[in-house]
Design an enzyme around this catalytic site. Structure first.
Site, mmCIF file in Angstrom:
data_model
loop_
_atom_site.group_PDB
_atom_site.id
_atom_site.type_symbol
_atom_site.label_atom_id
_atom_site.label_comp_id
_atom_site.label_asym_id
_atom_site.label_seq_id
_atom_site.Cartn_x
_atom_site.Cartn_y
_atom_site.Cartn_z
ATOM 1 N N SER A 15 0.854 -1.298 0.119
ATOM 2 C CA SER A 15 -0.064 0.106 -0.024
ATOM 3 C C SER A 15 0.786 1.346 -0.005
ATOM 4 C CB SER A 15 -0.942 0.106 1.340
ATOM 5 O OG SER A 15 -1.650 -1.026 1.285
ATOM 6 N N GLU A 36 8.994 -5.508 -6.984
ATOM 7 C CA GLU A 36 8.074 -6.347 -6.223
ATOM 8 C C GLU A 36 8.645 -7.486 -6.779
ATOM 9 O OE1 GLU A 36 5.841 -5.737 -3.364
ATOM 10 O OE2 GLU A 36 6.108 -7.983 -3.325
ATOM 11 N N THR A 43 1.037 -6.858 2.037
ATOM 12 C CA THR A 43 0.305 -7.475 2.921
ATOM 13 C C THR A 43 -1.108 -7.137 3.001
ATOM 14 O OG1 THR A 43 2.237 -7.544 4.016
ATOM 15 C CG2 THR A 43 0.114 -7.976 5.511
ATOM 16 N N CYS A 44 -1.456 -5.699 2.914
ATOM 17 C CA CYS A 44 -2.884 -5.549 3.343
ATOM 18 C C CYS A 44 -3.924 -6.180 2.087
ATOM 19 C CB CYS A 44 -3.078 -3.817 3.098
ATOM 20 S SG CYS A 44 -4.738 -3.388 3.350
ATOM 21 N N CYS A 49 -5.765 -7.141 5.634
ATOM 22 C CA CYS A 49 -6.866 -6.335 5.621
ATOM 23 C C CYS A 49 -8.040 -6.919 4.802
ATOM 24 C CB CYS A 49 -6.764 -4.697 5.574
ATOM 25 S SG CYS A 49 -5.155 -4.186 5.957
ATOM 26 N N LYS A 52 -9.095 -10.711 4.872
ATOM 27 C CA LYS A 52 -9.700 -10.777 6.225
ATOM 28 C C LYS A 52 -10.949 -10.121 6.463
ATOM 29 C CE LYS A 52 -9.350 -7.699 8.886
ATOM 30 N NZ LYS A 52 -8.313 -7.217 9.430
ATOM 31 N N TYR A 100 -4.420 -2.341 -9.350
ATOM 32 C CA TYR A 100 -2.912 -2.075 -8.967
ATOM 33 C C TYR A 100 -2.091 -1.818 -10.414
ATOM 34 C CZ TYR A 100 -3.613 -1.517 -3.992
ATOM 35 O OH TYR A 100 -3.933 -0.930 -2.667
ATOM 36 N N GLY A 116 14.763 -6.573 -4.772
ATOM 37 C CA GLY A 116 15.376 -5.465 -4.720
ATOM 38 C C GLY A 116 16.734 -5.547 -3.595
ATOM 39 N N TYR A 178 -4.428 -8.200 17.233
ATOM 40 C CA TYR A 178 -5.331 -8.099 16.404
ATOM 41 C C TYR A 178 -5.972 -9.501 15.816
ATOM 42 C CZ TYR A 178 -4.492 -2.848 16.023
ATOM 43 O OH TYR A 178 -4.243 -1.601 16.290
ATOM 44 N N GLU A 182 -9.107 -11.635 15.578
ATOM 45 C CA GLU A 182 -9.819 -11.377 14.301
ATOM 46 C C GLU A 182 -10.338 -12.961 13.818
ATOM 47 O OE1 GLU A 182 -9.017 -7.046 12.814
ATOM 48 O OE2 GLU A 182 -7.821 -8.600 11.811
ATOM 49 N N GLY A 262 2.431 -11.698 16.319
ATOM 50 C CA GLY A 262 3.392 -10.617 16.033
ATOM 51 C C GLY A 262 4.093 -10.719 14.603
ATOM 52 N N ASP A 303 5.238 -0.779 7.469
ATOM 53 C CA ASP A 303 5.642 -1.686 8.531
ATOM 54 C C ASP A 303 7.220 -1.607 8.649
ATOM 55 O OD1 ASP A 303 2.884 -1.729 8.654
ATOM 56 O OD2 ASP A 303 2.785 -4.060 8.227
ATOM 57 N N ALA A 341 -9.398 -0.198 14.393
ATOM 58 C CA ALA A 341 -10.168 -1.006 14.349
ATOM 59 C C ALA A 341 -9.706 -2.383 14.540
ATOM 60 C CB ALA A 341 -11.209 -0.831 13.437
ATOM 61 N N HIS A 435 -31.510 9.209 15.801
ATOM 62 C CA HIS A 435 -32.598 8.190 16.550
ATOM 63 C C HIS A 435 -33.124 7.574 15.673
ATOM 64 C CE1 HIS A 435 -33.989 6.688 20.259
ATOM 65 N NE2 HIS A 435 -35.482 6.899 19.724
ATOM 66 N N GLU A 440 -25.504 7.456 18.536
ATOM 67 C CA GLU A 440 -26.285 8.523 19.431
ATOM 68 C C GLU A 440 -25.736 8.541 20.790
ATOM 69 O OE1 GLU A 440 -30.496 8.931 19.884
ATOM 70 O OE2 GLU A 440 -30.595 6.860 19.564
HETATM 71 P P1 NDP Z 1 0.184 -8.093 17.840
HETATM 72 O O1 NDP Z 1 1.391 -7.396 18.193
HETATM 73 O O2 NDP Z 1 -1.135 -7.261 17.681
HETATM 74 O O3 NDP Z 1 -0.057 -9.077 18.616
HETATM 75 C C1 NDP Z 1 0.846 -10.192 19.066
HETATM 76 C C2 NDP Z 1 0.306 -11.060 20.101
HETATM 77 O O4 NDP Z 1 1.215 -12.239 20.345
HETATM 78 C C3 NDP Z 1 0.147 -10.651 21.515
HETATM 79 O O5 NDP Z 1 -0.784 -10.967 22.237
HETATM 80 C C4 NDP Z 1 1.552 -11.084 22.404
HETATM 81 O O6 NDP Z 1 1.206 -11.133 23.459
HETATM 82 C C5 NDP Z 1 1.439 -12.450 21.610
HETATM 83 N N1 NDP Z 1 2.933 -12.838 21.338
HETATM 84 C C6 NDP Z 1 4.207 -12.387 21.097
HETATM 85 N N2 NDP Z 1 4.841 -13.158 21.117
HETATM 86 C C7 NDP Z 1 4.517 -14.084 21.964
HETATM 87 C C8 NDP Z 1 5.095 -15.580 22.270
HETATM 88 N N3 NDP Z 1 6.648 -15.650 21.878
HETATM 89 N N4 NDP Z 1 4.375 -16.419 22.755
HETATM 90 C C9 NDP Z 1 3.098 -16.285 23.010
HETATM 91 N N5 NDP Z 1 2.462 -15.056 22.502
HETATM 92 C C10 NDP Z 1 3.199 -14.225 22.167
HETATM 93 O O7 NDP Z 1 0.340 -8.904 16.511
HETATM 94 P P2 NDP Z 1 -0.357 -9.317 15.426
HETATM 95 O O8 NDP Z 1 0.205 -10.496 14.773
HETATM 96 O O9 NDP Z 1 -1.943 -9.867 15.839
HETATM 97 O O10 NDP Z 1 -0.646 -8.246 14.522
HETATM 98 C C11 NDP Z 1 0.438 -7.508 13.788
HETATM 99 C C12 NDP Z 1 0.068 -6.012 13.542
HETATM 100 O O11 NDP Z 1 -0.731 -6.140 12.427
HETATM 101 C C13 NDP Z 1 -0.724 -5.507 14.561
HETATM 102 O O12 NDP Z 1 0.071 -4.640 15.691
HETATM 103 C C14 NDP Z 1 -1.473 -4.123 13.810
HETATM 104 O O13 NDP Z 1 -0.298 -3.108 13.631
HETATM 105 C C15 NDP Z 1 -1.567 -4.795 12.515
HETATM 106 N N6 NDP Z 1 -2.896 -5.423 12.315
HETATM 107 C C16 NDP Z 1 -3.946 -4.639 12.231
HETATM 108 C C17 NDP Z 1 -5.180 -5.035 12.001
HETATM 109 C C18 NDP Z 1 -6.541 -3.934 12.007
HETATM 110 O O14 NDP Z 1 -6.060 -2.809 11.694
HETATM 111 N N7 NDP Z 1 -7.461 -4.431 11.990
HETATM 112 C C19 NDP Z 1 -5.709 -6.385 11.749
HETATM 113 C C20 NDP Z 1 -4.230 -7.094 11.964
HETATM 114 C C21 NDP Z 1 -2.982 -6.677 12.011
HETATM 115 P P3 NDP Z 1 1.645 -9.817 24.611
HETATM 116 O O15 NDP Z 1 0.470 -9.061 24.465
HETATM 117 O O16 NDP Z 1 1.694 -10.810 25.916
HETATM 118 O O17 NDP Z 1 2.941 -9.336 23.910
#
Ligand code: NDP
Length: 454
Positions: A15, A36, A43-44, A49, A52, A100, A116, A178, A182, A262, A303, A341, A435, A440
């Protein structure tokens, strides 16, 4: 004869990269190329996004069919075909990929296919061929990461979850962010026995506690089994069955394991450190306010810089970079009050400070409303919505606006404008509601919560 092949070469057609290269060409008329190695859209559009959200729409019909009965419809046993949903989703992604390619073509952006690698401050190599450019933009995104435990190579991530051929009967999703939340909603709604395993004491770290608690309760109410403060130590797969060893020496059996623990920036193997580009301790590219790296001619957005990892933020960063480089106007993105969200079931929308964040720097009043949405009166669904406002006592400004419930992302988008404009609680109160709507409630909350610990 220009000194370089291009004015801007962007690595990564996600994006942010597409937006920057397109704007550079169409708004400023510069010679731009984008590199690319996977599908254009990043990703998105290809792995996040968009697919999903299509699956979330598909999954939500389960509730709609149930609810329709209270409104006189007879839809008690509708069939569901996962493959058809995946085929429809794939067709839509192909269409978007075509769009795109077309917008890049129409903007005169050259597309280069391959990986690249930065060779020096003005040169990028792709499969042995060198391209020079006055400026280079790195927009390579990120990838899922997983802890290194025995058996981890047998699990899937969200990438594969979006393309499953068949649905399992049971799934374990590890993580509480997230993506985990989801996908738990999607799988549960289409009839998969869904377990969410997280190491923390609650889902969605960083969100307001009222959101975290409300969503957790609603997810449990829908049948998702949430196992907090639990770690997976090892995974074994035999005859299609997964056995997870948990930290309390407990075992859990399931048919599929998905990790959503993560994501990490894609900084490996593209010549960053060799070119003198500094990375931080999380492996992300270090940039200044204008997204410039430690090398003057090289910028980075999205990212790969691990600032706020959301598509609209990457788009804003991409446009700011083109303005800085070609509009003769150094531009930075304002990261305050970025709404976000979670497309869980029910969904979450949030903008501004959580109660805990606000308390750290302000004396605040808190307003909260919890109610059963009108739609569920006739359908009898046992689901609640929650809305919360955090107000600065001194200035009367609304510092945070949070919601869990149907349409929360759509509703919060509008209130994000209000927060961006610095709206006060008095102005919220002076706004006449529409309403009957759920939204509201945000302009009719008059009762402060008594002093409390969050
Ligand atoms: P997040 O960083 O949101 O969550 C990662 C989760 O994994 C947390 O619950 C974390 O726990 C856990 N975790 C991390 N390491 C370990 C481990 N070693 N063992 C067990 N649990 C672990 O990452 P996501 O992968 O869900 O999403 C990545 C990013 O993508 C988001 O931060 C967001 O920016 C983006 N995204 C946005 C969306 C949206 O806007 N709707 C949808 C999807 C992704 P803890 O909390 O304890 O650290």
């Amino acid at each position: 004869m220009p000194k370089y092949d291009y004015d801007l070469i962007t690595i990564g057609a996600g994006s942010g990269g597409v937006r920057a290269s397109r704007f550079a060409s169409s708004k400023y008329g510069v010679r731009s190329a984008v590199i690319e190695n996977r599908r254009v859209g990043g990703t998105c559009v290809m792995r996040g996004c968009v697919p999903k959200k299509l699956l979330v729409y598909g999954a939500h019909f389960a509730d709609e069919f149930e609810d329709s009965q209270g409104y006189g419809w007879d839809a008690s046993d509708p069939g569901f075909n996962w493959q058809r949903l995946i085929e429809g989703k794939n067709a839509e992604l192909e269409r978007l990929e075509g769009v795109y390619h077309r917008i890049l073509r129409e903007a005169n952006v050259a597309e280069i296919t391959g990986t690249g690698r930065i060779a020096d401050a003005h040169t990028v190599e792709v499969d042995g061929k060198s391209y020079t450019s006055e400026h280079i933009l790195v927009a390579t995104g990120g990838h899922p990461i997983m802890p290194e435990i025995p058996g981890i190579d047998q699990v899937i991530t969200s990438d594969e979850a979006l393309d499953l051929d068949t649905l399992p009967e049971r799934i374990v999703i590890v993580g509480g962010g997230y993506i985990a939340v989801e996908f738990a909603g999607i799988f549960n709604a289409v009839g998969v026995e869904t377990h969410l395993i997280l190491r923390a004491d609650n889902i969605l770290r960083g969100f307001d506690d009222a959101i975290r608690n409300t969503l957790r309760d609603e997810m449990c109410n829908k049948g998702i089994k949430i196992h907090c403060e639990t770690q997976v130590n090892s995974i074994e797969k035999e005859n299609g069955n997964f056995s997870l060893r948990l930290d309390q020496a407990e075992m859990m059996d399931t048919d599929l394991v998905m990790y959503a623990t993560g994501r990490r920036p894609n900084t490996w193997g593209i010549g960053l450190e060799e070119a003198g580009i500094a990375l931080n301790d999380r492996g992300a590219i270090v940039v200044d306010d204008t997204s410039k790296t430690t090398v003057d001619s090289i910028y980075a957005i999205g990212d790969v810089t691990d600032r706020i990892n959301l598509t609209p933020v990457a788009l804003a960063e991409g446009m700011a970079v083109t303005e800085t480089l070609f509009g003769n106007n150094p531009t930075s993105v304002d990261y305050t009050n970025v709404a976000s969200a979670v497309f869980s079931q029910p969904p979450v929308g949030s903008v501004g400070l959580s109660e805990n964040e606000a308390r750290a720097g302000h004396d605040i009043d808190v307003y909260m409303s919890r109610f059963k949405p009108m739609k569920y009166t006739l359908s009898g669904r046992d689901e609640h919505a929650m809305m919360k406002l955090i107000v600065d006592q001194k200035s009367d400004r609304v510092l945070g606006c949070h919601m869990v419930g149907a349409d929360a992302p759509e509703i919060i988008q509008g209130f994000a404008v209000a927060l961006k404009c610095g709206a006060t609680k008095t102005q919220f109160d002076a706004t006449v509601g529409i309403h009957p709507t759920a939204a509201e409630e945000f302009v009719t909350m008059r009762q402060k919560l008594p002093e409390h610990d969050e």
